[in-house]
Scaffold this motif. Structure first.
Motif, PDB file in Angstrom:
ATOM      1  N   MET A 151     101.787 -10.582 -27.763  1.00  0.00           N
ATOM      2  CA  MET A 151     101.944 -10.786 -26.598  1.00  0.00           C
ATOM      3  C   MET A 151     100.835 -10.611 -25.660  1.00  0.00           C
ATOM      4  SD  MET A 151     105.782  -8.143 -26.150  1.00  0.00           S
ATOM      5  CE  MET A 151     105.817  -9.346 -24.702  1.00  0.00           C
ATOM      6  N   ASN A 255     103.766 -16.669 -20.353  1.00  0.00           N
ATOM      7  CA  ASN A 255     104.377 -17.855 -20.797  1.00  0.00           C
ATOM      8  C   ASN A 255     105.594 -17.609 -21.241  1.00  0.00           C
ATOM      9  OD1 ASN A 255     102.235 -19.376 -19.360  1.00  0.00           O
ATOM     10  ND2 ASN A 255     100.725 -19.020 -21.372  1.00  0.00           N
ATOM     11  N   GLY A 256     106.534 -18.775 -21.915  1.00  0.00           N
ATOM     12  CA  GLY A 256     107.792 -18.311 -22.362  1.00  0.00           C
ATOM     13  C   GLY A 256     108.978 -17.741 -21.872  1.00  0.00           C
ATOM     14  N   THR A 570      94.769 -11.987 -24.281  1.00  0.00           N
ATOM     15  CA  THR A 570      95.132 -13.247 -25.116  1.00  0.00           C
ATOM     16  C   THR A 570      93.860 -14.794 -24.626  1.00  0.00           C
ATOM     17  OG1 THR A 570      96.461 -14.012 -23.049  1.00  0.00           O
ATOM     18  CG2 THR A 570      97.963 -13.408 -24.572  1.00  0.00           C
ATOM     19  N   ASP A 576     102.426 -13.531 -23.508  1.00  0.00           N
ATOM     20  CA  ASP A 576     103.270 -14.383 -24.432  1.00  0.00           C
ATOM     21  C   ASP A 576     104.309 -14.152 -24.372  1.00  0.00           C
ATOM     22  OD1 ASP A 576     104.018 -16.377 -25.632  1.00  0.00           O
ATOM     23  OD2 ASP A 576     102.597 -16.641 -27.167  1.00  0.00           O
ATOM     24  N   PRO A 579     105.875 -15.598 -28.422  1.00  0.00           N
ATOM     25  CA  PRO A 579     105.452 -15.152 -29.564  1.00  0.00           C
ATOM     26  C   PRO A 579     106.137 -16.373 -31.201  1.00  0.00           C
ATOM     27  CG  PRO A 579     105.040 -13.570 -28.543  1.00  0.00           C
ATOM     28  CD  PRO A 579     105.767 -13.660 -28.376  1.00  0.00           C
TER      29      PRO A 579
END
Ligand code: SF4
Length: 747
Positions: A151, A255-256, A570, A576, A579
């Motif tokens: 992460m 993100n995500g 990252t 993240d 993942p």
């Protein structure tokens, strides 16, 4: 005339400041350091009695060499010259014949509480060129490291609750009142928990047992063991349902989110409740408290880590703290700053960032180490890289690892087993060589790597301690031992000829100087100078200057808002939230949910700890294992006991799919029905040389835990040491359980 020494405890992460009184070379008293800048006069029984542990007549004082067959072995005194020569030539021979990976090391928790020990142990392995590193982390916390790397970009980027400012803290599977905190130094846990509610904050405990911490303050919700992941899924579902997302922070730094929303969608609190046992209304109340706070944190520890899906559960927790805006916020979770930006340094230099995979089980290295749960197979599986020699440093895997019985057989097959420790252990009992080390009171030191490099402290500070006692006998510090073993094996520490030569010269000079006043002093590296060098390199001045601050020197307080914009490592500098390897656990969760919801035939075994024990360390201290405390007990809810016709004090057989133990039972109404608890760290009957511990009762709970690749968390390699399905029946054999920890024959 008594002398007073300021120092700090190195038994657990609380690192309490202590004042030690000595006369001659003996400790006469240890008191909490009332003036300490962070720990402010707090210390526990273990810290205040540690001198009795280290001063035991059983203490290892000389190198010991095995005589005869490994399983009927006796250890006899040898010299350091003999130890280095024999170990060195055997290491060289294995290295030349089978290659570096056939030489392995297991690093235990004790190694993590000093600075030089873990660094030089790693340097020895680098010298050998071996990747075969194993650590106790895969028994209790590798999931956190693996998730953090996925992460945040680095395994030691570990956000922790801002305990002193939080308005809502939800603690899952942790019991700070007894075990203290992990991945965070917070002294006096009971006072700190109370202060949250006394200033109007909300405090929740989610645990299958109403723990000592849950009785201090706040509210408690029972959860069925092994279902934490469904609690987090429902929590996340509710966060989305209520629009509790900090859209600005997510857009800027993460993100995500869409993937996370998709994952949470099916997990309503009502659905999750069928597995967890936490009713939907209680969960919603918890979420309300969390979202209503101007700074809230979810925090978990071993109860989550060691259960099934510990990685997935921890990932969801971290994602919730992040998307709600609580990460990097006052009162939420913070990411500490050590004396250097360790994450940036690690990523740049590849430190703790190996991505290679294990020979058995194909597990990715976590913190540059493979899962301990594959060690027996790595020793017993033929082929290139088969482990033939093992160094055990500051640990006791025969008690603390899953599949202890299998591991014993595997260790017995090794060509070379070397144990470095302070006291004899079960593992040492079957070793070829046992090398005696200095105790924490016999060495200068700095607070261990978590505070120094990572600032994982509720109140950041640094401290330097001088040695309190002169080492007696022929004990040596681990740094010196590994330096000498490198020389004996014809390799260079850290793989550097320059480092090896320079350190050998430093050792020679320092030993000569020490012998001017103590002719019998053992060869030793100048530990104090090495620590001073570390402080200088990191801009912290000298050891001398730091040691002048006898109660510790405060560092700047944590700065909320300092992490997200510049310290995420990252590849794109963004967190993240999804993942891929963790997202992929989705289908498995459906199957687990169905199992948890429908199958209640077996009891679930969890762990438990007493204030006087610390893993397998403290059972050789008479006052800690006297009378009623001379064994571990299986704790069971009264209704479960009644249903099985068991009465308080009955002797029971506890059977899992991996093994069985016989142990006395006690009823405990604080447990959730369907749950039983058995404290870990016991079962020392085979520990030659531990006179007190070997005479105690108690069984090794890890005989009930399975090792082997199929039984480990695929993402992190964590062993499953809690939430183990078991059957409990009245004992089918002799009632005396004091020397029994094997598998009872089937009735
Ligand atoms: S809580 Fe106890 S064992 Fe832990 S550091 Fe403090 S005194 Fe030592």
């Amino acid at each position: 005339m008594p002398t007073t020494h300021p120092t700090f405890c190195r038994i657990c992460e609380a690192l309490c400041g202590l004042t030690v009184e000595t006369e001659g070379n003996r400790v006469t008293a240890i008191r909490p350091d009332d003036g300490h800048v962070a720990t402010e006069g707090y210390a526990c029984l273990k810290g205040l009695r540690q001198h009795e542990l280290y001063g035991s007549p059983d203490r290892l004082r000389y190198p010991l060499r095995r005589q005869g067959d490994r399983n009927a072995a006796s250890l006899s005194r040898a010299t350091w010259e003999e130890a280095n020569a024999d170990i060195g030539s055997r290491v060289r021979s294995i290295l030349d014949t089978h290659g570096p990976d056939s030489l392995a090391m297991y690093v235990g928790t004790a190694a993590g509480f000093g600075v030089l020990h873990p660094v030089f142990a790693q340097g020895f392995m680098q010298g050998l060129g071996s990747r075969s590193m194993y650590s106790s982390a895969s028994q209790d916390c590798s999931n956190k490291f693996a998730v953090a790397r996925a992460m945040y970009g680095f395994p030691f980027t570990q956000p922790f609750p801002d305990v002193d400012r939080t308005e809502c803290l939800i603690i899952v599977g942790a019991n700070p009142a007894i075990s203290k905190w992990s991945f965070l130094q917070v002294p006096n846990p009971i006072a700190r928990l109370k202060s949250i509610t006394s200033r109007g904050g909300k405090l929740w405990f989610v645990d299958p047992r109403r723990t000592e911490s849950a009785k201090v303050a706040g509210e408690h919700a029972f959860i069925r063991p092994g279902t934490d992941v469904f609690f987090y899924l429902a929590f996340l579902h509710e966060v989305f349902a209520r629009g509790g997302i900090d859209k600005r922070k997510v857009a800027l730094h993460m993100n995500g989110l869409a993937e996370l929303r998709r994952i949470a969608a099916p997990w309503t609190p009502e659905r999750s409740a069928e597995a967890t046992g936490i009713d939907a209304a209680t969960l919603r109340r918890m979420v309300s408290d969390y979202l209503g706070a101007r700074g809230a944190a979810l925090y978990c520890s071993t109860g989550v880590n060691m259960g099934p899906e510990g990685s997935t559960a921890f990932w969801l927790q971290e994602a919730i703290n992040a998307i709600t805006g609580n990460l990097d916020r006052a009162g939420g979770t913070l990411v500490g700053e050590g004396v250097i930006d360790f994450a940036k340094f690690g990523v740049k230099n590849g430190v703790l960032m190996r991505s290679d995979r294990s020979r058995v089980g194909d597990f990715m290295a976590v913190n540059d180490a493979f899962p301990g749960g594959t060690l027996a197979d790595e020793i017993q599986t033929p082929g290139p890289g088969k482990i033939r020699a093992l160094f055990v440093t500051g640990g006791n895997p025969l008690i603390t690892m899953p599949g202890s019985a299998r591991l014993r057989d595997a260790l017995s097959e090794l060509e070379l087993l070397v144990v470095l420790d302070i006291l004899p252990t079960e593992t040492a009992s079957i070793a070829d060589w046992v090398l005696p080390c200095t105790s924490p009171l016999e060495r200068p030191d700095l607070p261990f790597i978590f505070p120094l490099m990572l600032g994982m402290q509720s109140r950041p500070y640094l401290q330097a301690t001088e040695r309190v006692l002169e080492p007696e006998g022929e004990v040596r510090d681990e740094a010196t031992i590994y330096l000498d073993l490198c020389r004996a094996a014809g390799v260079n520490l850290f793989g550097s000829k320059l480092a090896q030569r320079a350190l050998e010269m430093a050792r020679k000079r320092h030993t000569k100087k020490r012998r001017e006043t103590r002719p019998d002093a053992q060869p030793a590296l100048p530990e104090r100078s090495l620590l001073s060098l570390l402080l200088r390199i990191t801009g912290q001045g000298s050891f001398d200057r730091l040691a002048e601050h006898t109660h510790g020197r405060l560092r700047p307080p944590h700065a909320p808002g300092s992490f997200l914009a510049s310290r995420v490592t990252t590849s794109d500098g963004r967190i993240d939230l999804a993942p891929p390897a963790l997202v992929a656990t989705g289908p498995r969760l459906e199957a687990r949910y169905e199992h948890e919801r429908l199958d209640r035939r077996r009891l679930k075994l969890i762990t438990k700890r007493a204030i006087t024990t610390h893993n397998s360390w403290t059972h050789n201290l008479e006052r800690f294992v006297a009378g009623e405390n001379s064994t571990n007990y299986l704790y069971m809810h009264p209704t479960d006991a009644e249903a099985r016709g068991l009465v308080d004090g009955a002797t029971c057989d506890v059977r899992s799919d991996a093994g069985a133990v016989r142990v006395p039972m006690r009823t405990l109404a604080d447990l959730m029905p369907g749950t039983v608890a058995l404290p870990h760290g016991w079962g020392h009957q085979a520990a030659g040389g531990l006179r007190v511990a070997s005479a105690t009762g108690g069984v090794n709970v890890n005989l009930l835990a399975a090792d082997g690749a199929a039984n480990l968390d695929p993402f992190s390699g964590m062993a499953r040491l809690t939430a183990i399905p078991v059957d409990v029946t009245a004992a089918a054999g002799p009632k005396d359980s004091s020397n029994w920890s094997g598998v009872p024959s089937a009735e």
